[in-house]
Design an enzyme around this catalytic site. Sequence first.
Site, PDB file in Angstrom:
ATOM      1  N   SER A 112       0.820  -1.214   0.000  1.00  0.00           N
ATOM      2  CA  SER A 112       0.000   0.000   0.000  1.00  0.00           C
ATOM      3  C   SER A 112       0.854   1.265   0.000  1.00  0.00           C
ATOM      4  CB  SER A 112      -0.974  -0.003   1.178  1.00  0.00           C
ATOM      5  OG  SER A 112      -0.285   0.101   2.411  1.00  0.00           O
ATOM      6  N   ARG A 144      20.428 -14.408   5.194  1.00  0.00           N
ATOM      7  CA  ARG A 144      20.556 -12.956   5.052  1.00  0.00           C
ATOM      8  C   ARG A 144      21.773 -12.560   4.230  1.00  0.00           C
ATOM      9  NH1 ARG A 144      20.557  -8.583   9.983  1.00  0.00           N
ATOM     10  NH2 ARG A 144      22.650  -9.425  10.387  1.00  0.00           N
ATOM     11  N   MET A 193       9.877  -6.326   5.862  1.00  0.00           N
ATOM     12  CA  MET A 193       9.893  -6.943   7.187  1.00  0.00           C
ATOM     13  C   MET A 193      11.152  -7.776   7.445  1.00  0.00           C
ATOM     14  SD  MET A 193       7.211  -5.600   8.322  1.00  0.00           S
ATOM     15  CE  MET A 193       7.025  -6.451   9.887  1.00  0.00           C
ATOM     16  N   LEU A 197      18.109  -5.225   7.869  1.00  0.00           N
ATOM     17  CA  LEU A 197      19.322  -5.194   7.060  1.00  0.00           C
ATOM     18  C   LEU A 197      20.554  -5.133   7.961  1.00  0.00           C
ATOM     19  CD1 LEU A 197      18.127  -2.619   4.388  1.00  0.00           C
ATOM     20  CD2 LEU A 197      18.319  -5.097   4.095  1.00  0.00           C
ATOM     21  N   HIS A 239       8.030   3.846   9.635  1.00  0.00           N
ATOM     22  CA  HIS A 239       7.769   3.018  10.808  1.00  0.00           C
ATOM     23  C   HIS A 239       6.502   3.510  11.497  1.00  0.00           C
ATOM     24  CE1 HIS A 239       8.669   0.413  14.191  1.00  0.00           C
ATOM     25  NE2 HIS A 239       8.416   1.430  15.001  1.00  0.00           N
TER      26      HIS A 239
END
Length: 205
Positions: A12, A57, A82, A85, A101
């Site tokens: 969105s 990761r 979500m 990093l 956020h």
Amino acid sequence: MRVVVFISGRGSNLKALLEQQNNYTVVHVISNREQAAGLQIAQDFGVPTTVIPWKNREQAENQALKQLNDINPDLIVLAGFMRVLSEDFVTKFPFKIINIHPSLLPLYPGLNTHQRALNDKQKQHGATVHYVNQHLDQGHSISQCHIDITDEDSAETLATRLLSKEHKLLSTTVDKIATGQIYRHNNQLYYQNQVITQPIVWSNI
């Protein structure tokens, strides 16, 4: 200004960015989930997409890094992404990664922000756009929007009421970075040539 957007879900905020792109262009969308609805939104706007599974990761970030080096964007926007990093990844793009956020940072970094605000009987809630650094949700805050919390609110109603303001906050902030109204100089953050000491709050958001 060329923008790459990272997503994980419905997209969105991505859609809001795509609908408002005048001074910036979303040139690529990266998702860690193949099922993310935001991928279809990007494709509907003709934006190339890449899915990078984030099971490992280091491998995922290496793949993302190669993609970003090929694209060479001016700004990277985490819009409902979500995954956290690594410091190594973030430091390769100093002050080129921003995140939105759903809390009034520094309050409530991490998850479940709406419920945590209710649990603490806060009177106000909101969202923050901030630069991403090696610490979760602790990079320099750029801008915020606010909503009042009512006695009838639940975590779900707060999230719903906040969402449209989040959309406008993110697209406005990206636009003002694109037009040079928000910029960094000598390790200071400026808005319209004034040092930002508190997050910017626009009256129309």
